[in-house]
Design a protein around this motif. Structure first.
Motif, PDB file in Angstrom:
ATOM      1  N   GLY A 245       0.816  -1.200   0.000  1.00 31.76           N
ATOM      2  CA  GLY A 245       0.000   0.000   0.000  1.00 31.76           C
ATOM      3  C   GLY A 245       0.852   1.253   0.000  1.00 31.76           C
ATOM      4  N   GLU A 246       0.182   2.415  -0.038  1.00 29.20           N
ATOM      5  CA  GLU A 246       0.902   3.682   0.001  1.00 29.20           C
ATOM      6  C   GLU A 246       1.515   3.909   1.380  1.00 29.20           C
ATOM      7  OE1 GLU A 246      -0.902   6.836  -3.248  1.00 29.20           O
ATOM      8  OE2 GLU A 246      -1.567   6.950  -1.170  1.00 29.20           O
ATOM      9  N   THR A 269       4.632   1.955  -1.449  1.00 30.36           N
ATOM     10  CA  THR A 269       4.919   2.866  -2.557  1.00 30.36           C
ATOM     11  C   THR A 269       4.690   4.298  -2.091  1.00 30.36           C
ATOM     12  OG1 THR A 269       2.639   2.783  -3.388  1.00 30.36           O
ATOM     13  CG2 THR A 269       4.201   1.165  -4.272  1.00 30.36           C
ATOM     14  N   SER A 270       5.272   5.241  -2.821  1.00 29.09           N
ATOM     15  CA  SER A 270       5.000   6.643  -2.529  1.00 29.09           C
ATOM     16  C   SER A 270       3.704   7.050  -3.236  1.00 29.09           C
ATOM     17  CB  SER A 270       6.174   7.519  -2.973  1.00 29.09           C
ATOM     18  OG  SER A 270       6.360   7.423  -4.374  1.00 29.09           O
ATOM     19  N   HIS A 271       3.302   8.304  -3.040  1.00 28.08           N
ATOM     20  CA  HIS A 271       2.034   8.785  -3.604  1.00 28.08           C
ATOM     21  C   HIS A 271       2.141   8.995  -5.112  1.00 28.08           C
ATOM     22  CE1 HIS A 271      -0.115   9.488   0.234  1.00 28.08           C
ATOM     23  NE2 HIS A 271       1.112   9.542   0.702  1.00 28.08           N
ATOM     24  N   ASP A 272       0.988   9.194  -5.714  1.00 30.60           N
ATOM     25  CA  ASP A 272       0.898   9.457  -7.153  1.00 30.60           C
ATOM     26  C   ASP A 272       1.633   8.379  -7.967  1.00 30.60           C
ATOM     27  OD1 ASP A 272      -0.512  11.793  -6.547  1.00 30.60           O
ATOM     28  OD2 ASP A 272       1.329  12.949  -6.379  1.00 30.60           O
ATOM     29  N   HIS A 273       1.249   7.153  -7.710  1.00 32.08           N
ATOM     30  CA  HIS A 273       1.806   6.006  -8.441  1.00 32.08           C
ATOM     31  C   HIS A 273       3.323   5.915  -8.268  1.00 32.08           C
ATOM     32  CE1 HIS A 273      -2.167   5.587 -10.209  1.00 32.08           C
ATOM     33  NE2 HIS A 273      -2.101   6.847 -10.618  1.00 32.08           N
ATOM     34  N   ASN A 274       3.742   6.075  -7.060  1.00 29.30           N
ATOM     35  CA  ASN A 274       5.152   5.904  -6.686  1.00 29.30           C
ATOM     36  C   ASN A 274       6.073   6.946  -7.342  1.00 29.30           C
ATOM     37  OD1 ASN A 274       6.976   4.472  -5.040  1.00 29.30           O
ATOM     38  ND2 ASN A 274       7.732   3.295  -6.769  1.00 29.30           N
ATOM     39  N   ALA A 278       6.679  13.908  -1.336  1.00 31.92           N
ATOM     40  CA  ALA A 278       6.410  15.128  -0.572  1.00 31.92           C
ATOM     41  C   ALA A 278       5.296  14.985   0.466  1.00 31.92           C
ATOM     42  CB  ALA A 278       6.110  16.275  -1.535  1.00 31.92           C
ATOM     43  N   PRO A 279       4.134  14.362   0.129  1.00 27.99           N
ATOM     44  CA  PRO A 279       3.068  14.269   1.147  1.00 27.99           C
ATOM     45  C   PRO A 279       3.504  13.508   2.394  1.00 27.99           C
ATOM     46  CG  PRO A 279       2.204  13.779  -1.032  1.00 27.99           C
ATOM     47  CD  PRO A 279       3.686  13.824  -1.172  1.00 27.99           C
ATOM     48  N   PHE A 280       4.282  12.457   2.198  1.00 26.79           N
ATOM     49  CA  PHE A 280       4.692  11.659   3.360  1.00 26.79           C
ATOM     50  C   PHE A 280       5.670  12.439   4.231  1.00 26.79           C
ATOM     51  CE2 PHE A 280       7.220   8.213   5.383  1.00 26.79           C
ATOM     52  CZ  PHE A 280       6.185   7.672   6.135  1.00 26.79           C
ATOM     53  N   PHE A 281       6.616  13.120   3.620  1.00 29.07           N
ATOM     54  CA  PHE A 281       7.566  13.892   4.415  1.00 29.07           C
ATOM     55  C   PHE A 281       6.880  15.064   5.116  1.00 29.07           C
ATOM     56  CE2 PHE A 281      10.654  11.405   2.210  1.00 29.07           C
ATOM     57  CZ  PHE A 281      11.765  11.396   3.045  1.00 29.07           C
ATOM     58  N   LYS A 282       5.859  15.635   4.486  1.00 26.57           N
ATOM     59  CA  LYS A 282       5.102  16.694   5.143  1.00 26.57           C
ATOM     60  C   LYS A 282       4.389  16.158   6.381  1.00 26.57           C
ATOM     61  CE  LYS A 282       1.548  20.208   4.397  1.00 26.57           C
ATOM     62  NZ  LYS A 282       0.586  20.800   3.425  1.00 26.57           N
ATOM     63  N   ALA A 283       3.812  14.956   6.257  1.00 18.81           N
ATOM     64  CA  ALA A 283       3.149  14.332   7.407  1.00 18.81           C
ATOM     65  C   ALA A 283       4.139  14.065   8.525  1.00 18.81           C
ATOM     66  CB  ALA A 283       2.464  13.036   6.972  1.00 18.81           C
ATOM     67  N   LEU A 284       5.356  13.647   8.163  1.00 17.97           N
ATOM     68  CA  LEU A 284       6.374  13.366   9.183  1.00 17.97           C
ATOM     69  C   LEU A 284       6.776  14.607   9.962  1.00 17.97           C
ATOM     70  CD1 LEU A 284       8.798  10.898   7.352  1.00 17.97           C
ATOM     71  CD2 LEU A 284       7.308  10.376   9.281  1.00 17.97           C
ATOM     72  N   SER A 285       6.579  15.780   9.375  1.00 19.33           N
ATOM     73  CA  SER A 285       6.951  17.005  10.084  1.00 19.33           C
ATOM     74  C   SER A 285       6.090  17.230  11.322  1.00 19.33           C
ATOM     75  CB  SER A 285       6.848  18.211   9.141  1.00 19.33           C
ATOM     76  OG  SER A 285       5.501  18.436   8.753  1.00 19.33           O
ATOM     77  N   GLY A 299      12.152   0.521  -3.384  1.00 20.38           N
ATOM     78  CA  GLY A 299      11.964   1.090  -4.709  1.00 20.38           C
ATOM     79  C   GLY A 299      11.084   2.317  -4.718  1.00 20.38           C
ATOM     80  N   LEU A 300      11.078   3.071  -3.623  1.00 18.63           N
ATOM     81  CA  LEU A 300      10.244   4.268  -3.538  1.00 18.63           C
ATOM     82  C   LEU A 300      10.703   5.305  -4.553  1.00 18.63           C
ATOM     83  CD1 LEU A 300      10.036   4.706   0.337  1.00 18.63           C
ATOM     84  CD2 LEU A 300       8.236   3.847  -1.175  1.00 18.63           C
ATOM     85  N   GLY A 301       9.746   5.901  -5.270  1.00 24.50           N
ATOM     86  CA  GLY A 301      10.056   6.927  -6.254  1.00 24.50           C
ATOM     87  C   GLY A 301       9.716   8.308  -5.754  1.00 24.50           C
ATOM     88  N   GLY A 302      10.408   9.308  -6.312  1.00 27.91           N
ATOM     89  CA  GLY A 302      10.149  10.692  -5.951  1.00 27.91           C
ATOM     90  C   GLY A 302      11.441  11.430  -5.632  1.00 27.91           C
TER      91      GLY A 302
END
Length: 606
Positions: A245-246, A269-274, A278-285, A299-302
């Protein structure tokens, strides 16, 4: 270990319900388990002695004082509550006991703490342990237990600490435990063989959960969104599973006290089809207490967002290796002033290493290998005084290795192989703590003699596959502690000097593919740790020295493609080698199959 919390005695109504429910977990196979309405210190003693009797003979000797003492409260590992005259703690961690985890322990109904961790207990976890209704800590970590986690543990409603890590448990995580033991604050089922999903409603029941560790199992499915209700969660470690999952953006955004988030080696996977981190790192803040984040091997993309510095002042470790992160390293990362580990290796990063990197004064590991980074190595790295490991290998870095790295007095590992480096500063010889130096597969044409002055180097020196000219430096013989020396595939010329025997710890020497000539010194046979010697593809000549066979540990010998002559010695370790060790030497002979037989000289009669 979390300190045990003293729990109050449950109401009589709950006790009555438990007594009615528990008999279904008992079997006639264990007739010594008491059904006593008024357990005493005597029943506790009988239970402990019955437990001891199930152990192996060696284990019984470890618990010998249990048999010799009349007072159960003097037994090794036993703690009593003298007011209520009951055993309340059994602490036998790391005691060396071996045998089955006995169901007789179920009679210690006054027990608050049971710690049998790091022993050799075997068999199943007895379902009878569900009768220990006062228990608030159960620690069975590091044993050889197998089978299922029994549902009966869900009866331990006051349980705060549950550690079953490092066994051989199978099956799924019983949802009944995570739903009914609502006092749980610490749960560790790591390093087992559990499968299936994490119970989805876990966060709706465990509002006190602070530590959840499920790493190194075979768990699948998604990380339960309900974990966002565990608002005091500090550690979440689910590495090395098959979760998918995401990335759990919504979940982590609601965990303000999170300190460790370890998700590596799953299928997230990361957002927007891997393609978007940015959304995940923003949440981590929002996790203002975050100390470590591990998202490796997925294999995370971004791209790394420029706002990465908002991860907080407590962040000390970032592991993002083995992904598909692209773009440049944002210079704002240097604002994470407490970083001790930064691992961005095996990604798709490009551009230059930020010059500001030297501001990370607490950094101990800087690992940027296997990317497409270009330009020079920033001299500012020499300002990171605590740096212990620097790995910039497998990039496209160029120019000279800066002399400022010589300031790194704690540097142990320096990996710069597979770049386009053209030189190395003599000041690297000041790195007296250096254990591993690898500058292979570059464009070096010379090596300062100061590098060979690293007499305390303990592991390996690899200068192979460069363009280095000159003779072998005599200073090499002073490297008494180095274990591996690889100077292969260069342009070294001249002879191999006998003083090389000074490298007394060497187990591997590779001088192959150079321009060396002259005789091979027999003193190399005095290197008692030598396992591999490769001098192939040179111009060495003369007879193969008999003394070389005295190296009792030698298992790999390659003298191929030189100009040795005369018979191959037959003594010592030479009896273990085949003709493959001597290919391309047309003037040698011997008794080894595949090598020409030596012709006996004829004596002419006078």
């Amino acid at each position: 270990m979390i300190a045990t919390i003293d729990m109050e005695i449950q109401p009589m109504k709950k006790t009555f319900c438990l007594l009615l429910f528990l008999p279904m977990f008992y079997t006639t196979a264990h007739p010594l388990i008491y059904h006593h309405h008024h357990p005493t210190i005597l029943t506790d003693k009988a239970a402990l002695l019955a437990f001891k009797d199930t152990m192996t003979q060696d284990s019984q000797s470890i618990l010998a004082d249990w048999q010799n003492s009349s007072n159960v409260c003097n037994f090794t590992g036993v703690v009593c509550n003298h007011q209520h005259h009951r055993v309340v703690q059994l602490l036998l961690n790391r005691s060396g006991i071996h045998g089955p985890l006995s169901p007789f322990l179920a009679n210690l109904t006054g027990l608050l703490l049971l710690d049998l961790s790091e022993n050799n207990l075997v068999g199943l976890i007895p379902p009878e342990l569900g009768s220990l209704w006062r228990l608030n800590e159960l620690n069975l970590f590091g044993n050889l237990l197998h089978g299922l986690i029994p549902d009966s543990l869900s009866l331990l409603s006051g349980l705060f600490y549950l550690d079953l890590k490092g066994n051989r448990l199978t099956g799924t995580i019983p949802s009944s435990i995570l739903y009914n033991c609502t006092s749980l604050g610490y749960v560790d089922f790591s390093e087992n063989a559990l499968h299936g999903e994490i119970p989805p409603e876990i966060g709706n029941h465990l509002s006190n959960l602070m530590f959840l560790q499920l790493y190194s199992n075979n768990l699948s499915g998604k990380l339960p969104p309900s974990l966002s209700n565990c608002t005091i969660l500090k550690w979440l470690d689910v590495e090395n599973n098959r979760l998918s999952g995401e990335l759990p953006t919504e979940t982590v955004s609601r965990l303000p006290l999170l300190e460790l988030l370890l998700l590596s080696n799953n299928l997230f996977t990361s957002h927007d089809h891997n393609t978007n981190l940015a959304p995940f790192f923003k949440a981590l803040s929002n996790c203002t207490h975050l100390q470590a984040i591990e998202l490796a091997g997925m294999g995370l993309g971004g791209q790394l967002p420029t706002t990465i510095d908002q991860l907080g002042i407590y962040l000390s470790s970032i592991y993002l290796q083995d992904n598909r992160i692209f773009g440049s390293i944002p210079p704002t990362i240097v604002n994470l002033s407490n970083l001790t580990v930064l691992n961005l290796s095996s990604n798709l990063l490009n551009g230059k290493i930020p010059d500001e990197i030297g501001r990370l004064q607490n950094l101990q590991w800087l690992i940027l290998s296997n990317n497409s980074l270009i330009g020079p190595i920033p001299p500012s790295i020499g300002q990171i005084n605590l740096l212990n490991q620097l790995d910039l290998s497998k990039n496209r870095l160029s120019f000279e290795v800066p002399g400022s790295l010589g300031n790194l007095i704690f540097l142990s590992d320096l990996f710069l192989q597979e770049n386009n480096l053209s030189g190395i500063s003599p000041s690297i010889g000041r790195c007296k703590s250096l254990n591993r130096l690898d500058v292979s597969f570059n464009r070096l044409t010379a090596i300062p003699k100061e590098i060979f002055g690293l007499t305390h180097m303990g592991i390996f020196l690899n200068l192979s596959h460069n363009l280095i000219n000159g003779t072998l430096p005599l200073e090499l013989s002073k490297m008494e502690t180095v274990q591996e020396i690889d100077l292969s595939s260069n342009h070294f010329h001249g002879s191999i000097f006998p003083q090389l025997v000074g490298c007394i710890a060497a187990c591997m020497i590779n001088f192959s593919h150079n321009l060396l000539e002259g005789k091979l010194p027999g003193t190399l046979g005095l290197l008692r740790n030598l396992e591999s010697l490769d001098v192939s593809y040179n111009s060495l000549s003369g007879e193969i020295p008999v003394g070389l066979g005295g190296s009792v540990s030698l298992v790999l010998l390659n003298l191929s493609y030189n100009d040795f002559n005369g018979p191959i010695p037959t003594s010592g370790m030479f009896t273990n080698f085949t003709y493959l060790s001597f290919l391309g030497n047309p003037h040698i002979c011997g008794s080894i199959p595949g090598v020409p037989v030596c012709m006996k000289r004829k004596r002419w009669l006078m």
